[in-house]
Design a protein around this motif. Structure first.
Motif, PDB file in Angstrom:
ATOM      1  N   ASN A  84      -0.709   3.368  -8.364  1.00  0.00           N
ATOM      2  CA  ASN A  84      -1.907   4.097  -8.776  1.00  0.00           C
ATOM      3  C   ASN A  84      -2.265   5.187  -7.777  1.00  0.00           C
ATOM      4  N   LYS A  85      -1.425   5.386  -6.752  1.00  0.00           N
ATOM      5  CA  LYS A  85      -1.619   6.483  -5.822  1.00  0.00           C
ATOM      6  C   LYS A  85      -0.493   7.515  -5.930  1.00  0.00           C
ATOM      7  N   ASP A  86       0.118   7.576  -7.084  1.00  0.00           N
ATOM      8  CA  ASP A  86       1.155   8.578  -7.325  1.00  0.00           C
ATOM      9  C   ASP A  86       0.543   9.807  -7.996  1.00  0.00           C
ATOM     10  N   ALA A  87       0.653  10.957  -7.325  1.00  0.00           N
ATOM     11  CA  ALA A  87       0.330  12.201  -7.998  1.00  0.00           C
ATOM     12  C   ALA A  87       1.472  12.538  -8.945  1.00  0.00           C
ATOM     13  N   MET A  88       1.153  13.267 -10.003  1.00  0.00           N
ATOM     14  CA  MET A  88       2.167  13.645 -10.986  1.00  0.00           C
ATOM     15  C   MET A  88       2.206  15.158 -11.105  1.00  0.00           C
ATOM     16  N   ALA A  89       3.387  15.681 -11.360  1.00  0.00           N
ATOM     17  CA  ALA A  89       3.520  17.131 -11.446  1.00  0.00           C
ATOM     18  C   ALA A  89       4.663  17.508 -12.371  1.00  0.00           C
ATOM     19  N   TRP A  90       4.618  18.743 -12.806  1.00  0.00           N
ATOM     20  CA  TRP A  90       5.716  19.359 -13.540  1.00  0.00           C
ATOM     21  C   TRP A  90       6.239  20.527 -12.709  1.00  0.00           C
ATOM     22  N   PHE A  91       7.540  20.585 -12.609  1.00  0.00           N
ATOM     23  CA  PHE A  91       8.234  21.706 -11.984  1.00  0.00           C
ATOM     24  C   PHE A  91       9.187  22.287 -13.030  1.00  0.00           C
ATOM     25  N   ARG A  92       9.678  23.490 -12.756  1.00  0.00           N
ATOM     26  CA  ARG A  92      10.685  24.063 -13.650  1.00  0.00           C
ATOM     27  C   ARG A  92      11.707  24.834 -12.827  1.00  0.00           C
ATOM     28  N   GLN A  93      12.884  24.970 -13.414  1.00  0.00           N
ATOM     29  CA  GLN A  93      13.949  25.709 -12.750  1.00  0.00           C
ATOM     30  C   GLN A  93      14.700  26.523 -13.783  1.00  0.00           C
ATOM     31  N   ALA A  94      14.666  27.828 -13.592  1.00  0.00           N
ATOM     32  CA  ALA A  94      15.400  28.746 -14.460  1.00  0.00           C
ATOM     33  C   ALA A  94      16.769  29.014 -13.842  1.00  0.00           C
ATOM     34  N   PRO A  95      17.747  29.430 -14.631  1.00  0.00           N
ATOM     35  CA  PRO A  95      19.086  29.701 -14.096  1.00  0.00           C
ATOM     36  C   PRO A  95      19.038  30.706 -12.958  1.00  0.00           C
ATOM     37  N   GLY A  96      19.685  30.359 -11.850  1.00  0.00           N
ATOM     38  CA  GLY A  96      19.755  31.254 -10.711  1.00  0.00           C
ATOM     39  C   GLY A  96      18.493  31.329  -9.878  1.00  0.00           C
ATOM     40  N   LYS A  97      17.504  30.502 -10.205  1.00  0.00           N
ATOM     41  CA  LYS A  97      16.245  30.526  -9.458  1.00  0.00           C
ATOM     42  C   LYS A  97      15.960  29.169  -8.842  1.00  0.00           C
TER      43      LYS A  97
ATOM     44  N   PHE B   3      10.959  19.669 -15.217  1.00  0.00           N
ATOM     45  CA  PHE B   3      11.109  18.360 -14.599  1.00  0.00           C
ATOM     46  C   PHE B   3       9.748  17.738 -14.336  1.00  0.00           C
ATOM     47  N   CYS B   4       9.660  16.468 -14.621  1.00  0.00           N
ATOM     48  CA  CYS B   4       8.499  15.672 -14.266  1.00  0.00           C
ATOM     49  C   CYS B   4       8.763  15.041 -12.902  1.00  0.00           C
ATOM     50  N   ALA B   5       7.714  14.943 -12.080  1.00  0.00           N
ATOM     51  CA  ALA B   5       7.877  14.374 -10.749  1.00  0.00           C
ATOM     52  C   ALA B   5       6.668  13.531 -10.398  1.00  0.00           C
ATOM     53  N   SER B   6       6.912  12.513  -9.584  1.00  0.00           N
ATOM     54  CA  SER B   6       5.807  11.703  -9.075  1.00  0.00           C
ATOM     55  C   SER B   6       6.021  11.448  -7.597  1.00  0.00           C
ATOM     56  N   GLY B   7       4.907  11.266  -6.882  1.00  0.00           N
ATOM     57  CA  GLY B   7       5.019  11.028  -5.458  1.00  0.00           C
ATOM     58  C   GLY B   7       3.712  10.495  -4.891  1.00  0.00           C
ATOM     59  N   TRP B   8       3.856   9.578  -3.943  1.00  0.00           N
ATOM     60  CA  TRP B   8       2.691   8.973  -3.319  1.00  0.00           C
ATOM     61  C   TRP B   8       1.943  10.022  -2.503  1.00  0.00           C
TER      62      TRP B   8
ATOM     63  N   SER C  80      -0.018  18.220  -4.412  1.00  0.00           N
ATOM     64  CA  SER C  80       0.988  18.968  -3.677  1.00  0.00           C
ATOM     65  C   SER C  80       1.781  19.864  -4.621  1.00  0.00           C
ATOM     66  N   THR C  81       2.050  21.072  -4.156  1.00  0.00           N
ATOM     67  CA  THR C  81       2.872  21.997  -4.936  1.00  0.00           C
ATOM     68  C   THR C  81       4.291  22.067  -4.380  1.00  0.00           C
ATOM     69  N   THR C  82       4.601  21.191  -3.438  1.00  0.00           N
ATOM     70  CA  THR C  82       5.900  21.196  -2.748  1.00  0.00           C
ATOM     71  C   THR C  82       6.805  20.125  -3.329  1.00  0.00           C
ATOM     72  N   ALA C  83       7.970  20.519  -3.787  1.00  0.00           N
ATOM     73  CA  ALA C  83       8.888  19.576  -4.418  1.00  0.00           C
ATOM     74  C   ALA C  83       9.273  18.432  -3.483  1.00  0.00           C
ATOM     75  N   ALA C  84       9.393  18.721  -2.195  1.00  0.00           N
ATOM     76  CA  ALA C  84       9.833  17.707  -1.233  1.00  0.00           C
ATOM     77  C   ALA C  84       8.855  16.542  -1.120  1.00  0.00           C
ATOM     78  N   GLU C  85       7.621  16.732  -1.542  1.00  0.00           N
ATOM     79  CA  GLU C  85       6.629  15.657  -1.439  1.00  0.00           C
ATOM     80  C   GLU C  85       6.629  14.752  -2.666  1.00  0.00           C
ATOM     81  N   TYR C  86       7.529  14.986  -3.585  1.00  0.00           N
ATOM     82  CA  TYR C  86       7.680  14.120  -4.750  1.00  0.00           C
ATOM     83  C   TYR C  86       9.028  13.417  -4.636  1.00  0.00           C
ATOM     84  N   ASP C  87       9.018  12.101  -4.746  1.00  0.00           N
ATOM     85  CA  ASP C  87      10.260  11.368  -4.513  1.00  0.00           C
ATOM     86  C   ASP C  87      10.897  10.787  -5.759  1.00  0.00           C
ATOM     87  N   SER C  88      10.248  10.951  -6.888  1.00  0.00           N
ATOM     88  CA  SER C  88      10.852  10.495  -8.150  1.00  0.00           C
ATOM     89  C   SER C  88      10.857  11.660  -9.125  1.00  0.00           C
ATOM     90  N   TRP C  89      12.003  11.806  -9.804  1.00  0.00           N
ATOM     91  CA  TRP C  89      12.187  12.945 -10.696  1.00  0.00           C
ATOM     92  C   TRP C  89      12.823  12.479 -12.000  1.00  0.00           C
TER      93      TRP C  89
END
Length: 127
Positions: free
Chosen positions: A30-43, A95-100, A108-117
């Motif tokens: 219950n302390k997992d923040a959730m986020a969506w990220f995206r990745q376009a080709p070459g980016k 991509f969906c991501a979650s992280g404590w 957090s807007t940093t991908a490294a702070e999310y450990d599940s994808w």
């Protein structure tokens, strides 16, 4: 370990809408923040939207503000991304991501702070 499974991607014309879903299972917290990220080709992968684990703080990338909305259903362990007024520039794998997170007031807007994808879901917007 948390498992995340996204769905809802597809092909849509510019100006259209899609709703992505992400179902979480496994050792969720219950302390997992959730986020969506995206990745376009070459980016690089980029932050799109997120919600704090308190469910009260939301953050969006400037490029999607006023068009996308993140929401969640705790009873279903599901987070959604409603995407309206889609543009060709929104084409990417999402991509969906979650992280404590220590704080209930932080997204957090940093991908490294999310450990599940999740595995990602393709969104293609045609012009």
């Amino acid at each position: 370990q948390v498992q995340l499974v996204e769905s809802g991607g597809g092909l849509v014309q510019a100006g259209g809408s899609l709703r992505l879903s992400c179902v979480a299972s496994g050792r969720t917290s219950n302390k997992d923040a959730m986020a969506w990220f995206r990745q376009a080709p070459g980016k690089e992968r980029e932050f799109v939207a997120g919600v704090s684990w308190s469910g009260t703080i939301f953050d969006y990338a400037d490029s999607v503000k006023d068009r996308f909305a993140i929401s969640g259903d705790n009873a279903k362990n599901t987070v959604y991304l409603q995407m309206n007024s889609l543009k060709p520039d929104d084409t990417a794998v999402y991509f969906c991501a979650s992280g404590w997170q220590r704080s209930p007031w932080v997204v957090s807007t940093t991908a490294a702070e999310y450990d599940s994808w999740g595995q990602g879901t393709q969104v293609t917007v045609s012009s």
